[in-house]
Enzyme design. Structure first.
Site, short mmCIF file in Angstrom:
data_model
loop_
_atom_site.label_atom_id
_atom_site.label_comp_id
_atom_site.label_asym_id
_atom_site.label_seq_id
_atom_site.Cartn_x
_atom_site.Cartn_y
_atom_site.Cartn_z
CE1 TYR A 107 47.07 45.44 32.97
CE2 TYR A 107 46.36 45.45 31.28
CZ TYR A 107 47.31 44.86 32.41
OH TYR A 107 48.45 44.01 32.75
CG ASP A 179 38.75 45.94 31.54
OD1 ASP A 179 38.32 45.70 32.75
OD2 ASP A 179 40.13 46.08 31.36
CE LYS A 204 44.14 41.36 36.72
NZ LYS A 204 46.09 40.78 35.85
N1 PLP Z 1 41.94 45.11 32.19
C1 PLP Z 1 42.48 45.70 33.40
C2 PLP Z 1 41.83 46.48 34.41
C3 PLP Z 1 43.61 44.78 33.99
O1 PLP Z 1 44.31 45.21 35.51
C4 PLP Z 1 44.50 43.85 33.43
C5 PLP Z 1 45.36 43.32 34.27
O2 PLP Z 1 45.82 43.86 35.20
C6 PLP Z 1 44.60 43.11 32.52
C7 PLP Z 1 42.54 43.89 32.27
C8 PLP Z 1 44.32 42.56 31.29
O3 PLP Z 1 44.77 41.30 31.97
P1 PLP Z 1 45.04 39.82 31.59
O4 PLP Z 1 45.97 40.25 32.60
O5 PLP Z 1 44.06 38.91 32.49
O6 PLP Z 1 45.72 40.27 30.81
#
Ligand code: PLP
Length: 387
Positions: A107, A179, A204
């Site tokens: 990410y 993740d 999400k």
């Molecule tokens: N991990 C993944 C796979 C993501 O797609 C995202 C955000 O798009 C995150 C972590 C980060 O999350 P947040 O935007 O809630 O901080």
């Protein structure tokens, strides 16, 4: 007492003889005690009495226990965003001089954070293929503390070999962190494949309605949980009770939503792959995807995010995104509405051309986060935009 005092010290309802059906929202930052010893004890451990909402709060705890249960972990701590959870774990486990191994496609926010740790804290990183335990073993040095993986990578859906990578990490005494945002515990439970910590952006699928930010870290061991809880409460990226309450509300429909996200993604990905204007579709549910075989073993379905490249490249991708009428041109994923975006100019904009190539992202790649609308309405929208 005087009205002025009575207005300040309101009566507290006690629910006795029945219990609420939905988890109550404890919108309070602190808790009062009869016993000073219980107060002091609550400040020193995560499972003492509730003291202060940066440490814990009953609504947040209900969410932590729900997700720890779904993931098969012993405990969890919730954070104010996915990045809050990711950083609590990375900063809590790494110190200057340490080395981490991360999969090559991450990410964008995580990739940017790792670059920052490398630039400012003297931490080193080696990137390896997400499905190569041999590459992981070869990358490990005496300073390696952590292996960082994503169940399904954003945006082109490479599936990590969780059993192989986590077993290699465990043999070498290294903590493995996964993740699992794209899969959710309904499609994959990384702790069962040997991971030590599972992370989510609850922004999400877990909350599911594009109305709240949140993150969570779920632990296989109580020791790791307690160590990182102490760090996380000092870092202060704690989840607000109202955000926890909204997330709990969304979580109750996660199974229904995931089913529709996955079936809608299947229909769109399959039809796009047959369309003459489309050069490639990246969704691990398609037999042609390089991770299809591995994904079929590790996942119960392939999720609601995919990407595609148009024959005419970047300009055609931009024309597609400005031509959709039902899908929204917007960031993020996992909500009920279908969203489209271009990773190279948005979520992954901080990456160099070489890093974009490492992630498998072309300049014109379009990412689709499929919602739960009627599938034929979505296809009609995509077909008219392609036309
Ligand atoms: N991990 C993944 C796979 C993501 O797609 C995202 C955000 O798009 C995150 C972590 C980060 O999350 P947040 O935007 O809630 O901080």
């Amino acid at each position: 007492m005087d009205l002025e005092t009575r207005a300040v010290h309101l009566p507290m309802p006690v629910v006795d003889g029945s219990s609420p059906i939905s988890v109550p929202l404890y919108q309070t930052s602190g808790f009062a005690f009869d016993d000073p010893a219980v107060f002091a004890d609550g400040m020193s451990r995560p499972d003492g009495a509730f003291v202060y909402a940066r440490y814990s709060n009953p609504t947040v705890r209900a969410l932590e226990e729900a997700i720890a249960g779904l993931e098969g972990g012993v405990a969890a701590f919730a954070a104010a965003s996915g990045m809050g959870a990711i950083n609590s774990v990375l900063l809590g486990l790494l110190k200057p001089g340490d080395h981490l191994v991360a999969q090559r496609a991450l990410y964008g926010g995580t990739a940017a954070m790792i670059n920052d740790l490398v630039a400012r804290y003297g931490i080193t990183v080696t990137y390896v293929a997400e499905d190569s335990p041999d590459a992981l073993r070869a990358a490990v040095t005496p300073s390696t503390k952590l292996v960082y993986l994503e169940t399904m990578a954003n945006p082109i859906g490479q599936v990590a070999d969780l059993p192989g990578m986590c077993a290699a990490a465990s043999d070498l005494g290294i903590v493995s962190v996964v993740d699992n945002t794209f899969a959710t515990p309904l499609l994959c439970r990384p702790l069962e494949y040997g991971a030590d910590i599972v992370l989510h952006s609850m922004t999400k699928y877990l909350s599911g309605h594009s109305d709240v930010l949140g993150g969570i870290a779920v632990f296989a061991s109580d020791e790791l949980y307690r160590h990182l809880w102490h760090y996380a409460i000092s870092l202060g990226a704690t989840l607000d009770p109202f955000a926890a309450w909204l997330t709990l509300r969304g979580l109750q429909t996660l199974p229904l939503r995931m089913e529709r996200h996955c079936s809608n993604a299947r229909l769109l990905a399959t039809r796009l792959a047959e369309h003459p204007a489309v050069a490639a579709v990246h969704w691990p549910g398609l037999a042609a995807h390089p991770s299809h075989e591995l994904g079929s073993k590790l996942l119960s379905d392939f999720g609601g995010v995919f990407a595609f490249d148009l024959v005419e490249g970047r300009a055609a991708g931009e024309r597609f995104m400005s031509s959709v009428r039902l899908a929204l041109l917007a960031p993020s994923l996992g909500g009920v509405q279908t969203l489209v975006m271009q990773p190279a100019t948005t979520s992954h904009r901080s990456l160099s051309a070489a890093e974009l190539a490492r992630h498998g992202i072309a300049e014109g790649t379009v990412r689709v986060a499929v919602g739960i609308e009627h599938p034929e309405d979505l296809w009609a929208d995509f077909a008219q935009a392609l036309a």
